[in-house]
Design an enzyme around this catalytic site. Structure first.
Site, PDB file in Angstrom:
ATOM      1  CE  LYS A 195       0.340   1.316   4.388  1.00  0.00           C
ATOM      2  NZ  LYS A 195       1.373   2.859   4.678  1.00  0.00           N
ATOM      3  CG  ASP A 253      -0.964  -0.852   7.792  1.00  0.00           C
ATOM      4  OD1 ASP A 253      -1.432   0.597   7.566  1.00  0.00           O
ATOM      5  OD2 ASP A 253       0.601   0.417   7.227  1.00  0.00           O
TER       6      ASP A 253
HETATM    7  C1  LIG Z   1       1.946   4.251   9.608  1.00  0.00           C
HETATM    8  C2  LIG Z   1       1.013   3.381   8.922  1.00  0.00           C
HETATM    9  C3  LIG Z   1       0.115   3.774   7.627  1.00  0.00           C
HETATM   10  O1  LIG Z   1      -0.614   2.598   7.368  1.00  0.00           O
HETATM   11  O2  LIG Z   1       2.164   1.818   8.376  1.00  0.00           O
HETATM   12  P1  LIG Z   1       3.295   1.362   7.591  1.00  0.00           P
HETATM   13  O3  LIG Z   1       4.412   2.985   7.453  1.00  0.00           O
HETATM   14  O4  LIG Z   1       3.568   1.033   8.867  1.00  0.00           O
HETATM   15  O5  LIG Z   1       3.452   1.043   7.045  1.00  0.00           O
HETATM   16  C4  LIG Z   1       0.090   2.276   9.801  1.00  0.00           C
HETATM   17  O6  LIG Z   1      -0.549   3.312  10.593  1.00  0.00           O
HETATM   18  C5  LIG Z   1       0.682   1.083  10.767  1.00  0.00           C
HETATM   19  O7  LIG Z   1       0.548   0.332  10.466  1.00  0.00           O
HETATM   20  P2  LIG Z   1       1.306  -0.679  11.318  1.00  0.00           P
HETATM   21  O8  LIG Z   1       2.433  -1.254  10.606  1.00  0.00           O
HETATM   22  O9  LIG Z   1      -0.067  -2.105  11.006  1.00  0.00           O
HETATM   23  O10 LIG Z   1       1.871  -0.479  12.479  1.00  0.00           O
HETATM   24  P3  LIG Z   1       0.759  -2.161  14.009  1.00  0.00           P
HETATM   25  O11 LIG Z   1       1.434  -2.960  14.600  1.00  0.00           O
HETATM   26  O12 LIG Z   1      -0.152  -1.403  14.536  1.00  0.00           O
HETATM   27  O13 LIG Z   1       1.386  -0.575  15.323  1.00  0.00           O
HETATM   28  C6  LIG Z   1       2.847  -0.305  15.398  1.00  0.00           C
HETATM   29  C7  LIG Z   1       3.154   0.845  16.439  1.00  0.00           C
HETATM   30  O14 LIG Z   1       3.030   2.410  15.555  1.00  0.00           O
HETATM   31  C8  LIG Z   1       2.293   2.930  16.407  1.00  0.00           C
HETATM   32  N1  LIG Z   1       0.860   3.098  15.761  1.00  0.00           N
HETATM   33  C9  LIG Z   1       0.499   2.630  14.840  1.00  0.00           C
HETATM   34  C10 LIG Z   1      -1.069   2.718  13.997  1.00  0.00           C
HETATM   35  C11 LIG Z   1      -0.990   3.976  14.388  1.00  0.00           C
HETATM   36  N2  LIG Z   1      -2.727   4.631  13.842  1.00  0.00           N
HETATM   37  N3  LIG Z   1      -0.971   4.294  15.782  1.00  0.00           N
HETATM   38  C12 LIG Z   1       0.261   4.159  15.887  1.00  0.00           C
HETATM   39  O15 LIG Z   1       0.762   4.693  17.101  1.00  0.00           O
HETATM   40  C13 LIG Z   1       2.251   1.942  17.858  1.00  0.00           C
HETATM   41  O16 LIG Z   1       3.447   2.632  18.501  1.00  0.00           O
HETATM   42  C14 LIG Z   1       2.478   0.675  18.104  1.00  0.00           C
HETATM   43  O17 LIG Z   1       2.822   0.325  18.679  1.00  0.00           O
END
Ligand SMILES: C[C@@](CO)(OP(=O)(O)O)[C@H](O)COP(=O)(O)OP(=O)(O)OC[C@H]1O[C@@H](n2ccc(N)nc2=O)[C@H](O)[C@@H]1O
Ligand SMILES: Nc1ncnc2c1ncn2[C@@H]1O[C@H](COP(=O)(O)OP(=O)(O)O)[C@@H](O)[C@H]1O
Length: 322
Positions: A16, A146
């Site tokens: 994504k 995600d």
């Molecule tokens: C930032 C995003 C944007 O789409 O994507 P990525 O950059 O990781 O791909 C997502 O919110 C990442 O989602 P995901 O990778 O599934 O995160 P999770 O395992 O749920 O969370 C990992 C950590 O990221 C932080 N976290 C995540 C999601 C959220 N809404 N708030 C947070 O603060 C928290 O510290 C959590 O403990």
């Protein structure tokens, strides 16, 4: 007694990009309230699940050495979560998951989440659980914010911590160039850095997502390019200052605009069309600002069985174990 072993099931699942990512304040549970627009891209992982006498996870491809193969692997966590949901905990021990990765690890493109989503779909097919996608999405949300989006794909508005999804109309295929960085960035560290930046000052925030929804409906990449925005970008750039140069290089190479995807460090560049994306990719490859360059388009569907439309592919003759 003879037991019929079902044939392996393979699922292809998309990465994504966040076209818009607005981050609210930290909640009591440590998560941040988000409003995001996800788009699923043609950059994919392939996940095969099989009954095996050698259970566990095996990883090949992009970043294979940095992906854990133990119980912390998100695909393995998906095996355990589905086994518990279906009340087949002992069966998890007889499953092997093979990941063929194309999505950069810790790249802000949700590769681990994609593998978890693919594993849920593949294993529910292997076990013939006949679960609706919405039911799988409920399990997916317990694995990561995600993960549900990787099941549905397309273009969607995500709220809550990103797991509550509503589809968004997107009439056009958009063409992207992706710049993979040398190393990944930790998602919690990037959220933490944003909290720090906000305590220290007032970094700019993206506006409403509504104009992005309109631009997607219009299908005009030039309109969309003006609206790409990500509150996590300042934090990712603060932790990895070289990303500034990468973002500039993509635009200098002819992209309409660039953004850090999610928590980064992958930079995504929106282009006017497929041909322009190839030109931008070629020029960016030569600029020496990133490890690898890929072209991709979106939106594409979410996790799909390979060789069928959500029905198991024509089976090879079942193996029979004594
Ligand atoms: C930032 C995003 C944007 O789409 O994507 P990525 O950059 O990781 O791909 C997502 O919110 C990442 O989602 P995901 O990778 O599934 O995160 P999770 O395992 O749920 O969370 C990992 C950590 O990221 C932080 N976290 C995540 C999601 C959220 N809404 N708030 C947070 O603060 C928290 O510290 C959590 O403990
Ligand atoms: N199947 C998996 N693929 C990739 N990384 C995984 C997987 N399972 C667990 N991880 C861990 O999750 C971290 C985040 O990976 P990933 O989902 O690729 O990135 P992001 O959250 O930036 O989109 C990695 O650093 C890795 O340690």
């Amino acid at each position: 007694m003879l037991a019929v072993v079902p044939p392996p099931v393979t699922v292809r699942v998309p990465a994504k990009v966040n076209l818009h990512l607005s981050v609210g304040d930290a909640r009591e549970d440590g998560y941040h309230e988000l409003t995001t627009i996800f788009q699923a891209l043609s950059l994919t992982d392939e996940v095969t699940v099989a009954v095996s006498e050698e259970p566990g996870v095996e990883v090949h491809g992009e970043g294979e050495k940095s992906v854990p193969t133990g119980p912390e692997n998100l695909a393995w966590r998906a095996v355990c979560a589905l086994a518990e949901y279906a009340e087949r905990p002992a069966d998890a021990d007889g499953i092997r998951v093979v990941l063929r990765k194309g999505i950069p690890v810790a790249g802000g493109m949700a590769g681990g989440s994609a593998d978890a989503a693919a594993t849920l779909l593949g294993l529910s097919t292997l076990w013939r659980l006949d679960l609706a996608r919405d039911e799988l999405a409920g399990i997916a949300a317990t694995l990561g914010s995600d993960v549900p989006f990787a099941l549905y794909g397309g273009t969607a508005l995500g709220t809550g911590r990103g797991e509550q999804l509503v589809p968004v109309l997107s009439r056009h295929t958009f063409h992207w160039v992706l710049a993979f960085d040398q190393r990944g960035l930790s998602t919690p560290k990037v959220f933490g850095e944003l909290d720090r930046l906000r305590e220290a000052g007032d970094p700019p925030r993206v506006g409403s997502h509504a104009p992005v929804v309109e631009a997607l409906a219009s299908g005009d990449p030039r309109q969309l390019a003006l609206l790409l925005g990500n509150d996590l970008q300042a934090a990712a750039v603060s932790l990895r200052p070289g990303l500034r140069r990468t973002l500039r290089a993509g635009v200098n190479a002819g992209a309409l605009a660039g953004t850090v995807s999610g928590s980064g460090p992958t930079c995504a560049f929106l282009c006017t069309g497929a041909e322009s994306a190839l030109e931008v990719a070629a020029e960016l490859s030569g600029a020496g600002v990133c490890r690898t360059v890929r072209v991709a388009h979106g939106p594409v569907p979410g996790a799909r069985l390979v060789g069928g439309d959500d029905t198991p592919r024509p089976t090879s003759p079942p193996q029979v174990h004594a």
